[in-house]
Motif scaffolding. Structure first.
Motif, PDB file in Angstrom:
ATOM      1  N   ALA A 289     -79.954 -44.197 -57.231  1.00 50.96           N
ATOM      2  CA  ALA A 289     -80.065 -45.641 -57.041  1.00 50.96           C
ATOM      3  C   ALA A 289     -78.782 -46.228 -56.480  1.00 50.96           C
ATOM      4  CB  ALA A 289     -80.412 -46.310 -58.368  1.00 50.96           C
ATOM      5  N   LYS A 290     -77.657 -45.780 -56.981  1.00 50.28           N
ATOM      6  CA  LYS A 290     -76.356 -46.316 -56.561  1.00 50.28           C
ATOM      7  C   LYS A 290     -75.354 -45.175 -56.391  1.00 50.28           C
ATOM      8  CE  LYS A 290     -77.240 -50.825 -56.760  1.00 50.28           C
ATOM      9  NZ  LYS A 290     -76.985 -51.796 -55.677  1.00 50.28           N
ATOM     10  N   PRO A 291     -75.533 -44.322 -55.381  1.00 48.87           N
ATOM     11  CA  PRO A 291     -74.656 -43.156 -55.240  1.00 48.87           C
ATOM     12  C   PRO A 291     -73.213 -43.530 -54.966  1.00 48.87           C
ATOM     13  CG  PRO A 291     -75.988 -43.461 -53.266  1.00 48.87           C
ATOM     14  CD  PRO A 291     -76.511 -44.427 -54.293  1.00 48.87           C
ATOM     15  N   ASN A 292     -72.314 -42.853 -55.673  1.00 48.12           N
ATOM     16  CA  ASN A 292     -70.868 -43.012 -55.493  1.00 48.12           C
ATOM     17  C   ASN A 292     -70.361 -44.423 -55.834  1.00 48.12           C
ATOM     18  OD1 ASN A 292     -70.942 -40.394 -54.637  1.00 48.12           O
ATOM     19  ND2 ASN A 292     -69.807 -40.727 -52.748  1.00 48.12           N
ATOM     20  N   ILE A 293     -71.104 -45.131 -56.699  1.00 44.93           N
ATOM     21  CA  ILE A 293     -70.692 -46.469 -57.110  1.00 44.93           C
ATOM     22  C   ILE A 293     -70.151 -46.399 -58.540  1.00 44.93           C
ATOM     23  CG2 ILE A 293     -71.432 -48.846 -57.529  1.00 44.93           C
ATOM     24  CD1 ILE A 293     -71.463 -48.026 -54.582  1.00 44.93           C
ATOM     25  N   PHE A 294     -68.877 -46.771 -58.718  1.00 45.25           N
ATOM     26  CA  PHE A 294     -68.286 -46.760 -60.052  1.00 45.25           C
ATOM     27  C   PHE A 294     -69.058 -47.684 -60.987  1.00 45.25           C
ATOM     28  CE2 PHE A 294     -64.405 -45.451 -57.651  1.00 45.25           C
ATOM     29  CZ  PHE A 294     -64.246 -44.220 -58.277  1.00 45.25           C
ATOM     30  N   HIS A 295     -69.183 -47.255 -62.241  1.00 43.54           N
ATOM     31  CA  HIS A 295     -69.874 -47.980 -63.310  1.00 43.54           C
ATOM     32  C   HIS A 295     -71.396 -47.941 -63.163  1.00 43.54           C
ATOM     33  CE1 HIS A 295     -65.822 -49.286 -63.995  1.00 43.54           C
ATOM     34  NE2 HIS A 295     -65.822 -50.142 -62.986  1.00 43.54           N
ATOM     35  N   LYS A 296     -71.913 -47.304 -62.103  1.00 44.95           N
ATOM     36  CA  LYS A 296     -73.359 -47.205 -61.925  1.00 44.95           C
ATOM     37  C   LYS A 296     -73.823 -45.764 -61.690  1.00 44.95           C
ATOM     38  CE  LYS A 296     -73.992 -51.971 -60.389  1.00 44.95           C
ATOM     39  NZ  LYS A 296     -74.544 -52.894 -59.372  1.00 44.95           N
TER      40      LYS A 296
ATOM     41  N   LYS B 251     -68.277 -40.695 -62.884  1.00 42.50           N
ATOM     42  CA  LYS B 251     -67.598 -41.055 -64.126  1.00 42.50           C
ATOM     43  C   LYS B 251     -66.880 -39.813 -64.621  1.00 42.50           C
ATOM     44  CE  LYS B 251     -68.365 -43.116 -68.675  1.00 42.50           C
ATOM     45  NZ  LYS B 251     -69.392 -43.592 -69.647  1.00 42.50           N
ATOM     46  N   MET B 252     -65.592 -39.717 -64.347  1.00 42.51           N
ATOM     47  CA  MET B 252     -64.861 -38.476 -64.577  1.00 42.51           C
ATOM     48  C   MET B 252     -64.022 -38.464 -65.860  1.00 42.51           C
ATOM     49  SD  MET B 252     -65.623 -36.318 -62.284  1.00 42.51           S
ATOM     50  CE  MET B 252     -66.566 -36.274 -60.770  1.00 42.51           C
ATOM     51  N   LEU B 253     -64.206 -39.469 -66.726  1.00 48.36           N
ATOM     52  CA  LEU B 253     -63.543 -39.496 -68.040  1.00 48.36           C
ATOM     53  C   LEU B 253     -62.036 -39.306 -67.933  1.00 48.36           C
ATOM     54  CD1 LEU B 253     -66.145 -37.289 -69.973  1.00 48.36           C
ATOM     55  CD2 LEU B 253     -66.057 -39.780 -69.848  1.00 48.36           C
ATOM     56  N   HIS B 254     -61.449 -39.913 -66.920  1.00 46.39           N
ATOM     57  CA  HIS B 254     -59.997 -39.884 -66.688  1.00 46.39           C
ATOM     58  C   HIS B 254     -59.457 -38.499 -66.314  1.00 46.39           C
ATOM     59  CE1 HIS B 254     -60.140 -43.875 -68.349  1.00 46.39           C
ATOM     60  NE2 HIS B 254     -60.405 -43.461 -69.567  1.00 46.39           N
TER      61      HIS B 254
ATOM     62  N   TYR C 118     -69.319 -29.307 -70.912  1.00 52.38           N
ATOM     63  CA  TYR C 118     -69.681 -30.731 -70.908  1.00 52.38           C
ATOM     64  C   TYR C 118     -71.192 -30.954 -70.909  1.00 52.38           C
ATOM     65  CZ  TYR C 118     -69.908 -35.615 -69.451  1.00 52.38           C
ATOM     66  OH  TYR C 118     -70.197 -36.956 -69.379  1.00 52.38           O
ATOM     67  N   PHE C 119     -71.902 -30.354 -69.952  1.00 50.22           N
ATOM     68  CA  PHE C 119     -73.351 -30.548 -69.880  1.00 50.22           C
ATOM     69  C   PHE C 119     -74.055 -29.999 -71.120  1.00 50.22           C
ATOM     70  CE2 PHE C 119     -74.452 -31.166 -65.077  1.00 50.22           C
ATOM     71  CZ  PHE C 119     -73.797 -32.380 -65.115  1.00 50.22           C
ATOM     72  N   GLN C 120     -73.611 -28.815 -71.569  1.00 52.86           N
ATOM     73  CA  GLN C 120     -74.255 -28.206 -72.737  1.00 52.86           C
ATOM     74  C   GLN C 120     -74.176 -29.141 -73.937  1.00 52.86           C
ATOM     75  OE1 GLN C 120     -75.336 -24.685 -72.760  1.00 52.86           O
ATOM     76  NE2 GLN C 120     -74.546 -23.794 -74.632  1.00 52.86           N
ATOM     77  N   TYR C 121     -72.990 -29.663 -74.194  1.00 49.89           N
ATOM     78  CA  TYR C 121     -72.802 -30.583 -75.332  1.00 49.89           C
ATOM     79  C   TYR C 121     -73.599 -31.863 -75.125  1.00 49.89           C
ATOM     80  CZ  TYR C 121     -70.529 -34.108 -78.238  1.00 49.89           C
ATOM     81  OH  TYR C 121     -70.285 -35.129 -79.116  1.00 49.89           O
ATOM     82  N   GLN C 122     -73.528 -32.435 -73.922  1.00 53.18           N
ATOM     83  CA  GLN C 122     -74.193 -33.704 -73.649  1.00 53.18           C
ATOM     84  C   GLN C 122     -75.715 -33.571 -73.781  1.00 53.18           C
ATOM     85  OE1 GLN C 122     -74.339 -35.510 -69.593  1.00 53.18           O
ATOM     86  NE2 GLN C 122     -72.958 -37.061 -70.452  1.00 53.18           N
ATOM     87  N   ILE C 123     -76.272 -32.487 -73.293  1.00 47.85           N
ATOM     88  CA  ILE C 123     -77.721 -32.287 -73.346  1.00 47.85           C
ATOM     89  C   ILE C 123     -78.208 -32.178 -74.794  1.00 47.85           C
ATOM     90  CG2 ILE C 123     -79.564 -30.634 -72.853  1.00 47.85           C
ATOM     91  CD1 ILE C 123     -78.024 -30.004 -70.217  1.00 47.85           C
ATOM     92  N   ILE C 124     -77.545 -31.352 -75.574  1.00 51.35           N
ATOM     93  CA  ILE C 124     -77.966 -31.155 -76.966  1.00 51.35           C
ATOM     94  C   ILE C 124     -77.832 -32.447 -77.762  1.00 51.35           C
ATOM     95  CG2 ILE C 124     -77.423 -29.955 -79.119  1.00 51.35           C
ATOM     96  CD1 ILE C 124     -76.636 -27.523 -77.381  1.00 51.35           C
ATOM     97  N   MET C 125     -76.713 -33.150 -77.609  1.00 50.59           N
ATOM     98  CA  MET C 125     -76.505 -34.395 -78.343  1.00 50.59           C
ATOM     99  C   MET C 125     -77.508 -35.468 -77.922  1.00 50.59           C
ATOM    100  SD  MET C 125     -74.285 -33.859 -80.595  1.00 50.59           S
ATOM    101  CE  MET C 125     -74.143 -35.569 -81.134  1.00 50.59           C
ATOM    102  N   THR C 126     -77.817 -35.542 -76.630  1.00 47.67           N
ATOM    103  CA  THR C 126     -78.781 -36.542 -76.146  1.00 47.67           C
ATOM    104  C   THR C 126     -80.163 -36.306 -76.742  1.00 47.67           C
ATOM    105  OG1 THR C 126     -77.591 -36.826 -74.050  1.00 47.67           O
ATOM    106  CG2 THR C 126     -79.893 -37.504 -74.100  1.00 47.67           C
ATOM    107  N   MET C 127     -80.594 -35.051 -76.782  1.00 48.34           N
ATOM    108  CA  MET C 127     -81.918 -34.750 -77.323  1.00 48.34           C
ATOM    109  C   MET C 127     -82.000 -35.102 -78.810  1.00 48.34           C
ATOM    110  SD  MET C 127     -83.197 -31.232 -75.443  1.00 48.34           S
ATOM    111  CE  MET C 127     -81.790 -30.226 -75.908  1.00 48.34           C
ATOM    112  N   ILE C 128     -80.934 -34.845 -79.536  1.00 48.47           N
ATOM    113  CA  ILE C 128     -80.950 -35.107 -80.980  1.00 48.47           C
ATOM    114  C   ILE C 128     -80.789 -36.594 -81.279  1.00 48.47           C
ATOM    115  CG2 ILE C 128     -79.705 -34.698 -83.143  1.00 48.47           C
ATOM    116  CD1 ILE C 128     -79.029 -31.895 -82.055  1.00 48.47           C
TER     117      ILE C 128
END
Length: 436
Positions: A214-221, A226-229, A270-280
């Protein structure tokens, strides 16, 4: 008496009024000059609440058409949300977006429909799935026949990493509803491919990836930038961090530490943790069940050869290999392009600003899951990937007509540009950090 009551006139709104309704608790958007209040609906939106919120206060016509293959079906959901229409004197597009480019793009989409480019070759996708399952079988047979020595283990890991990468590109097709006419069947097969073949979550992927489109390469969207600093991307973020004296990491060396924490860690960590936490956390139990079926199959297959700990290490090594493949392919089209705040461009211009292509070849098509045609994929995300090369010449012509750059590179050059773009952003940050 007995006369038919006249319908109440439709309320009309100016763009100035519509643009005020772009808050988290107050979201309006425009589709085909009709104004809709999507505030409450957004929480039930199948693509996630954020993707629809990114167009609050804007004309969303082209995004709406791009994401939904069955327009007649989804328009039924819009009817209860209708609150009015644009005032007659208002232009159809907001913020000075190009009416001519938009008209030409919509004509191009109509041409693609007339050429049947949204029609799927089901044999193509069957063969893709078949070759993934064949690689899974070859991997098991290699360990079964040759044992669990180092050579057979490495061969098996590379075969499984290849299978995982190809399954990743295939789930991408089903997630975009680009295979079957019925969205329902796309969703079902999507859950099978991303869940049972990869151990990931369809809802997590949809919520994240649709925002990117929807908004490629747009910060905050766009969550992909979003590279977490950890990294600074593009010019705006690099200069902003430098001016504010933000130094979470030595960004002038990011093109070097990218090799250590980018490709190796994205999927296994990163993805492994994010996926599992999102599902739970979000109680996506169906996705969790599919993911559990993947892990059950994997460990039942390989624990007899490697034991429990050995199988865990084996799984993470496979994901370590796949992660390199995924990062290089997905970043070669985007990280090298403009990354900035939202300038509210028209659909065609916004996608061309954020995407570039890699030259076509049989290997490049297979290696990247046809994401070497990233421009065409972003313009027409529901188009089956085997047809993207057919619409590419027409997209080039439209770019030439309006003086928009259409970037296409050799594969190696595209991969090297990832590093050069990170180095450029790092140097911009350092200069701003030291002197401004």
């Amino acid at each position: 008496e007995g006369a038919t009551e006249r319908e109440a006139p439709m309320p009309t709104f100016s763009w100035e009024e519509i643009q005020k309704h772009n808050q988290r608790t107050d979201k309006w958007l425009v589709v085909d000059r009709k104004v809709y209040n999507v505030t409450k609906w957004s929480t039930r939106h199948p693509g996630g609440h954020r993707v629809i919120a990114h167009y609050a206060g804007e004309d969303a016509t082209d995004a709406f058409n791009a994401f939904h293959p069955d327009l007649d079906f989804v328009r039924k959901f819009l009817k209860p949300l209708l609150i009015g229409e644009l005032a007659p004197e208002e232009p159809s597009l907001d913020r000075g977006k190009s009416a001519q480019i938009t008209e030409d793009f919509r004509n191009l989409r109509k041409t693609a429909e007339d050429m049947n480019l949204f029609k799927t070759n089901h044999l193509f996708f069957f063969l893709l799935l078949a070759h993934i399952i064949a690689m899974e079988s070859v991997a098991w047979f290699t360990v079964f026949y040759f044992g669990n020595g180092w050579i057979s283990t490495l061969v098996t890991a590379f075969v499984l990493a290849t299978s995982q990468a190809q399954a990743g590109w295939l789930q991408h097709d089903y997630g975009h509803l680009s295979v079957y006419k019925k969205s329902k069947w796309n969703h079902i097969v999507h859950k099978f491919v991303i869940g049972h073949l990869k151990g990931a979550s369809a809802k997590w992927w949809n919520h994240r990836h649709f925002q990117h489109h929807a908004k490629p390469n747009i910060f905050h969207k766009d969550p992909d930038v979003k590279m977490l600093h950890v990294f600074v991307l593009g010019e705006w973020q690099a200069l902003e961090y430098g001016k504010k004296k933000l130094k979470y990491l030595p960004y002038n060396h990011q093109h070097q530490y990218f090799f250590l924490i980018g490709p190796p860690l994205l999927i296994p960590l990163y993805f492994q943790y994010q996926i599992i936490m999102t599902m739970i956390v979000h109680k996506h139990w169906v996705d969790l069940a599919w993911a559990i079926s993947y892990y059950a199959r994997f460990f039942c297959t390989y624990i007899p050869f490697y034991g429990i700990l050995g199988s865990l290490l084996f799984l993470n090594f496979i994901r370590f290999l796949e992660s390199h493949w995924f990062v290089w392919v997905t970043q070669m089209n985007h990280i090298v392009m403009e990354i900035d705040l939202d300038h509210y461009r028209d659909w065609f211009s916004s996608q061309l600003t954020a995407t570039c292509n890699v030259e076509q070849s049989f290997f490049n098509d297979w290696f990247s899951g046809h994401l070497n045609f990233q421009i065409e994929h972003h313009l027409f995300p529901t188009m089956p990937r085997h047809n993207l090369h057919k619409i590419a010449p027409l997209v080039k012509s439209l770019c030439a007509k309006h003086g928009i750059e259409y970037q296409e590179k050799p594969l190696l050059r595209a991969l090297m540009d990832i590093i050069s773009s990170l180095k450029k952003s790092g140097e911009l940050w350092l200069d701003a950090y030291l002197h401004k």
